[in-house]
Motif scaffolding. Structure first.
Motif, mmCIF file in Angstrom:
data_model
loop_
_atom_site.group_PDB
_atom_site.id
_atom_site.type_symbol
_atom_site.label_atom_id
_atom_site.label_comp_id
_atom_site.label_asym_id
_atom_site.label_seq_id
_atom_site.Cartn_x
_atom_site.Cartn_y
_atom_site.Cartn_z
ATOM 1 N N PHE A 128 -6.583 36.905 -18.086
ATOM 2 C CA PHE A 128 -5.274 36.505 -18.578
ATOM 3 C C PHE A 128 -5.039 37.135 -19.927
ATOM 4 O O PHE A 128 -5.950 37.228 -20.744
ATOM 5 C CB PHE A 128 -5.184 34.977 -18.722
ATOM 6 N N GLN A 129 -3.803 37.536 -20.186
ATOM 7 C CA GLN A 129 -3.430 38.092 -21.477
ATOM 8 C C GLN A 129 -2.153 37.406 -21.940
ATOM 9 O O GLN A 129 -1.154 37.376 -21.222
ATOM 10 C CB GLN A 129 -3.220 39.597 -21.380
ATOM 11 N N PHE A 130 -2.188 36.841 -23.139
ATOM 12 C CA PHE A 130 -1.067 36.088 -23.699
ATOM 13 C C PHE A 130 -0.478 36.829 -24.892
ATOM 14 O O PHE A 130 -1.201 37.526 -25.607
ATOM 15 C CB PHE A 130 -1.545 34.718 -24.194
ATOM 16 N N ASN A 131 0.827 36.638 -25.131
ATOM 17 C CA ASN A 131 1.372 37.129 -26.388
ATOM 18 C C ASN A 131 0.918 36.170 -27.498
ATOM 19 O O ASN A 131 0.344 35.120 -27.227
ATOM 20 C CB ASN A 131 2.899 37.289 -26.324
ATOM 21 N N LEU A 174 -7.421 35.610 -26.443
ATOM 22 C CA LEU A 174 -6.397 35.329 -25.429
ATOM 23 C C LEU A 174 -5.353 36.450 -25.388
ATOM 24 O O LEU A 174 -4.847 36.791 -24.322
ATOM 25 C CB LEU A 174 -5.709 33.995 -25.708
ATOM 26 N N GLN A 175 -5.049 37.010 -26.543
ATOM 27 C CA GLN A 175 -4.077 38.099 -26.606
ATOM 28 C C GLN A 175 -4.651 39.410 -26.074
ATOM 29 O O GLN A 175 -3.940 40.206 -25.456
ATOM 30 C CB GLN A 175 -3.614 38.309 -28.040
ATOM 31 N N ALA A 176 -5.934 39.621 -26.282
ATOM 32 C CA ALA A 176 -6.566 40.863 -25.842
ATOM 33 C C ALA A 176 -6.829 40.863 -24.340
ATOM 34 O O ALA A 176 -6.994 41.913 -23.737
ATOM 35 C CB ALA A 176 -7.872 41.075 -26.602
ATOM 36 N N GLY A 177 -6.902 39.698 -23.753
ATOM 37 C CA GLY A 177 -7.193 39.585 -22.325
ATOM 38 C C GLY A 177 -8.473 38.812 -22.116
ATOM 39 O O GLY A 177 -9.565 39.376 -22.179
#
Length: 112
Positions: A88-91, A74-77
């Motif tokens: 989607f890309q999340f911190n 999720l963080q990587a995209g």
């Protein structure tokens, strides 16, 4: 007016259904998914997905998405081969909130 005992009873009634109560992090994860994903996916514990090819998030199951690196993905995209789905890309904090919310709403198959 409700007295102190009434508030206690009300609070207990509101929190007695632990399977439906979300903690603060899970609530934040749900809000993120509602904002980003609900035009296609059912993000709650009930309802159908608006997009016919988008599965409800509660049906993903532990082995489909919740491997050890899902929050990292999720963080990587996060992207898929589905042509309608954006990337989607999340911190880190948001990714963990989303994963914790998704884990909380999974529908478990009933034992036979």
């Amino acid at each position: 007016m409700i007295g102190r005992a009434g508030y206690t009873v009300l609070l207990l009634a509101m929190t007695s259904s632990a399977s439906h109560a979300l903690d603060g992090e899970q609530s934040r994860g749900k809000a993120l998914l509602q904002t980003l994903c609900s035009r296609c996916h059912a993000v709650g514990q009930t309802g159908t997905s608006p997009h016919p090819d988008a599965p409800p998030f509660r049906s993903f199951g532990d082995d489909k998405l919740y491997d050890e690196d899902f929050a990292e993905r999720l963080q990587a995209g996060l992207s898929t081969i589905h042509p309608d789905m954006p990337t989607f890309q999340f911190n880190r904090a948001d990714a963990e909130a989303v994963v914790n919310y998704l884990k909380a709403i999974q529908v478990r198959p009933k034992a036979k």
